[in-house]
Write an enzyme that holds these catalytic residues in place. Structure first.
Site, PDB file in Angstrom:
ATOM      1  N   SER A  30       2.075  85.601  22.919  1.00  0.00           N
ATOM      2  CA  SER A  30       2.748  84.445  22.023  1.00  0.00           C
ATOM      3  C   SER A  30       1.587  83.470  22.851  1.00  0.00           C
ATOM      4  CB  SER A  30       4.283  84.152  22.336  1.00  0.00           C
ATOM      5  OG  SER A  30       5.145  85.595  22.331  1.00  0.00           O
ATOM      6  N   THR A  33      -3.475  81.006  21.474  1.00  0.00           N
ATOM      7  CA  THR A  33      -4.958  81.792  21.464  1.00  0.00           C
ATOM      8  C   THR A  33      -4.526  82.844  20.678  1.00  0.00           C
ATOM      9  OG1 THR A  33      -4.849  81.282  23.743  1.00  0.00           O
ATOM     10  CG2 THR A  33      -6.360  82.464  23.325  1.00  0.00           C
ATOM     11  N   ASP A  93      -2.569  89.500  23.473  1.00  0.00           N
ATOM     12  CA  ASP A  93      -2.252  88.457  24.359  1.00  0.00           C
ATOM     13  C   ASP A  93      -2.692  87.110  25.111  1.00  0.00           C
ATOM     14  OD1 ASP A  93       1.937  88.294  25.837  1.00  0.00           O
ATOM     15  OD2 ASP A  93       0.106  86.465  25.376  1.00  0.00           O
ATOM     16  N   LYS A 106       1.965  84.350  33.613  1.00  0.00           N
ATOM     17  CA  LYS A 106       2.399  84.545  32.015  1.00  0.00           C
ATOM     18  C   LYS A 106       4.316  83.502  32.015  1.00  0.00           C
ATOM     19  CE  LYS A 106       1.754  87.849  29.206  1.00  0.00           C
ATOM     20  NZ  LYS A 106       0.997  86.712  28.108  1.00  0.00           N
ATOM     21  N   GLY A 108       4.002  80.382  30.181  1.00  0.00           N
ATOM     22  CA  GLY A 108       4.708  78.835  29.833  1.00  0.00           C
ATOM     23  C   GLY A 108       5.448  78.878  28.141  1.00  0.00           C
ATOM     24  N   GLU A 115       6.943  89.944  26.261  1.00  0.00           N
ATOM     25  CA  GLU A 115       5.697  90.115  26.386  1.00  0.00           C
ATOM     26  C   GLU A 115       5.536  91.206  27.312  1.00  0.00           C
ATOM     27  OE1 GLU A 115       4.510  86.135  27.744  1.00  0.00           O
ATOM     28  OE2 GLU A 115       3.542  85.741  25.153  1.00  0.00           O
TER      29      GLU A 115
HETATM   30  O1  DER Z   1       4.268  82.121  27.365  1.00  0.00           O
HETATM   31  C1  DER Z   1       2.920  83.005  27.405  1.00  0.00           C
HETATM   32  O2  DER Z   1       2.884  83.692  28.824  1.00  0.00           O
HETATM   33  C2  DER Z   1       1.801  82.882  26.705  1.00  0.00           C
HETATM   34  O3  DER Z   1       1.033  83.542  26.937  1.00  0.00           O
HETATM   35  C3  DER Z   1       1.521  81.481  26.979  1.00  0.00           C
HETATM   36  O4  DER Z   1       1.495  80.885  27.661  1.00  0.00           O
HETATM   37  C4  DER Z   1      -0.130  81.163  26.591  1.00  0.00           C
HETATM   38  O5  DER Z   1      -0.416  80.317  25.854  1.00  0.00           O
HETATM   39  P1  DER Z   1      -1.747  79.378  25.160  1.00  0.00           P
HETATM   40  O6  DER Z   1      -2.857  80.579  24.563  1.00  0.00           O
HETATM   41  O7  DER Z   1      -0.939  78.493  24.053  1.00  0.00           O
HETATM   42  O8  DER Z   1      -2.463  78.549  26.560  1.00  0.00           O
END
Ligand code: DER
Length: 258
Positions: A30, A33, A93, A106, A108, A115
């Site tokens: 998620s 990226t 991921d 992880k 965020g 995940e």
């Molecule tokens: O939630 C998570 O672990 C996601 O992988 C994420 O935080 C990474 O987000 P980004 O690719 O928008 O930086």
């Protein structure tokens, strides 16, 4: 633009190295990226079509992830629809921060539970992260550890986190869209817990104390302690604890452009 270019570069490098068209089950994480990761997979499949009749199934890690898979015209399969003995060849991921030993923060995006579920069902976990995420130790740039908790337990989990040395854990609230706590795909809550910078196993091998004295922890030790708190569903530390780090191909593409 610099960051987006780095994300895209990391994603295409990760897919080129770790994805093949003959794979059956591939995990999709998620965040922002991973969107580039799916774009790279789509391009790879166009350039290298799978054998006649072969289906590539993509396992989402939440609502957002499923939408990204569907928007790319790829075929999702729900985690609980996987054949009982099926293992994913790879899970791609993002991460909020990655340390020198490929441990990740992880969560965020509040998707850490699914995940980790998908990552642990995969032979290999490939983290796609741009240069901003790459730090020597966790909690250098990213300030908190995301933790998914049962709503009824959030206050007691906060108390236990404070006892472990987290100065001010906070319940993640919505900002603009609506008032009240953020709810995950499991309708659980997220607590963001600040801790002092996390030591690596290498630090401990060199004699540093990561046992929690003065609130200083080694990453895997703290991950176990938080996971053991009653009411915690999952902790946003991906490390040796669940074998992920050992599997992680840990591709950190998109090094800071010179
Ligand atoms: O939630 C998570 O672990 C996601 O992988 C994420 O935080 C990474 O987000 P980004 O690719 O928008 O930086």
């Amino acid at each position: 633009a610099l960051v987006e270019a780095a994300k895209k570069k990391a994603a295409f490098a990760a897919v080129a190295e770790h994805f093949t068209s003959t794979m059956r089950f591939v995990g999709i994480g998620s965040g922002s990226t991973i969107v580039y990761g799916v774009e790279a997979i789509k391009a790879h499949l166009a350039a290298h079509p799978p054998p006649q009749g072969h289906i590539n199934w993509f396992v989402p890690t939440g609502w957002n992830s499923r939408k990204v898979i569907e928007a790319a015209g790829l075929t999702p399969i729900a985690f609980d629809s996987l054949p009982a003995d099926a293992q994913l060849e790879v899970a791609f991921d993002g991460a909020d921060e990655v340390d020198d030993e490929l441990n990740c923060i992880k969560g965020g995006g509040a998707c850490l539970f699914q995940e980790k579920l998908v990552a642990c069902r995969s032979k290999k976990f490939v983290c796609i992260a741009d240069y901003r995420k790459n730090q020597q130790r966790l909690l250098t740039n990213w300030p908190t550890i995301p933790i998914e908790v049962a709503p009824i337990a959030y206050a007691s989990v906060i108390r236990e986190l404070v006892a472990l040395g987290s100065v001010k854990p906070i319940l993640r609230e919505h900002t603009l869209s609506k008032t009240g706590p953020v709810q995950t795909d499991q309708s659980f809550y997220i607590i963001d817990a600040p801790f002092k910078q996390l030591l690596t196993a290498g630090d401990v091998k060199q004699g540093k104390d990561g046992s929690g004295k003065d609130g200083v922890w080694e990453v895997e030790t703290l991950a176990r302690r938080i996971k053991a708190i009653n009411g915690v569903l999952e902790v946003g530390l991906f490390c040796g604890l669940n074998g992920i780090q050992a599997q992680a191909a840990g591709l950190l593409g998109g090094q800071k452009p010179v």
